[in-house]
Scaffold this motif. Structure first.
Motif, short mmCIF file in Angstrom:
data_model
loop_
_atom_site.label_atom_id
_atom_site.label_comp_id
_atom_site.label_asym_id
_atom_site.label_seq_id
_atom_site.Cartn_x
_atom_site.Cartn_y
_atom_site.Cartn_z
N ASP B 91 37.19 37.91 29.25
CA ASP B 91 36.05 38.46 30.00
C ASP B 91 36.32 38.49 31.50
OD1 ASP B 91 34.06 36.65 27.70
OD2 ASP B 91 34.32 38.82 27.72
N THR B 92 37.50 38.04 31.91
CA THR B 92 37.89 38.13 33.32
C THR B 92 37.91 39.60 33.74
OG1 THR B 92 39.18 36.10 33.31
CG2 THR B 92 39.77 37.76 34.96
N ALA B 93 37.13 39.92 34.76
CA ALA B 93 36.99 41.32 35.15
C ALA B 93 36.21 41.43 36.46
CB ALA B 93 36.25 42.11 34.07
N THR B 94 36.26 42.61 37.04
CA THR B 94 35.33 42.95 38.11
C THR B 94 34.09 43.52 37.46
OG1 THR B 94 37.07 43.37 39.73
CG2 THR B 94 34.93 44.40 40.12
N TYR B 95 32.95 42.96 37.81
CA TYR B 95 31.68 43.39 37.24
C TYR B 95 30.92 44.21 38.29
CZ TYR B 95 32.45 40.37 33.24
OH TYR B 95 32.96 39.80 32.09
#
Lengths: 110, 118
Positions: B91-95
């Motif tokens: 789920d590591t991401a830019t949101y």
């Protein structure tokens, strides 16, 4: 619900025209006129370029145009400019009140 | 002038719950037809649609993440909150949060990078 299919990369020389395809299914692209296209430069947020398949938001160059045929939507950029080099994403309504993006296409201006 | 800005933790541990807030200005989420959505982008990967809340409190979720997501709005504060449970390194991401109208996300926040790691 699978991601829409886009070519990984396209390229063109300044002044030329290119087309990026976005292939979905009869459950998404083929059934709704709700495809949008986004431009994303490295490290930046996406920018809306086309909505409802072929409409351009205010301020977007008329060099950008959108169309659809069957289950495939397309983004055409005419008169390529160096500043057009970016990643491009399509997005479509997928029914059941959900939305789906494409895998993205890297545009290189030679 | 429409602006949106995401805020929340930059680092969360696996299994924890992520809470992100989108604070916006220049529009009202009580205006008919308007929505605010969340989209994420893992490093070097494609955009992924997560959730959308409409002016009438109608809520929509990605089918693959529906069990983990909750989206709410506070119209008086001009905020939309997204919670995602049971966070995992994938789920590591830019949101990003974005203004939604006429079937498209026409204004985007700058994004916030969330890293999931122990």
């Amino acid at each position: 619900q699978s991601a829409l299919t886009q070519p990984a990369s396209v390229s063109g020389s300044p002044g030329q025209s290119i087309t990026i395809s976005c292939t979905g299914t009869s459950s998404d692209v083929g059934s709704y006129n709700l495809v949008s296209w986004y431009q994303q430069h490295p490290g930046k947020a996406p920018k809306l370029m086309i909505y409802e398949g072929s409409k351009r938001p205010s301020g977007v160059s008329n060099r950008f145009s959108g169309s659809k045929s069957g289950n495939t939507a397309s983004l055409t950029i005419s008169g390529l400019q160096a500043e057009d080099e970016a990643d491009y994403y399509c997005c479509s309504y997928a029914g059941s009140s959900s939305w789906v993006f494409g895998g993205g296409t890297k545009l290189t201006v030679l | 002038q429409i602006t949106l800005k995401e805020s929340g933790p930059t680092l969360v541990k696996p299994t924890q719950t992520l809470t992100l807030t989108c604070t916006f200005s220049g529009f009202s989420l009580s205006t008919s037809g308007v929505g605010v959505g969340w989209i994420r982008q893992p490093p070097g990967k494609a955009l992924e649609w997560l959730a959308l809340i409409y002016w009438n409190d109608d809520k929509r979720y990605s089918p693959s993440l529906k069990s983990r997501l909750t989206i709410t709005k506070d119209t008086s504060k001009n905020q939309v909150v997204l919670t995602m449970t049971n966070m995992d390194p994938v789920d590591t991401a830019t949101y990003y949060c974005a203004h939604f109208f006429s079937g498209a996300n026409d204004y985007w926040g700058q994004g916030t990078l969330v890293t999931v790691s122990s």
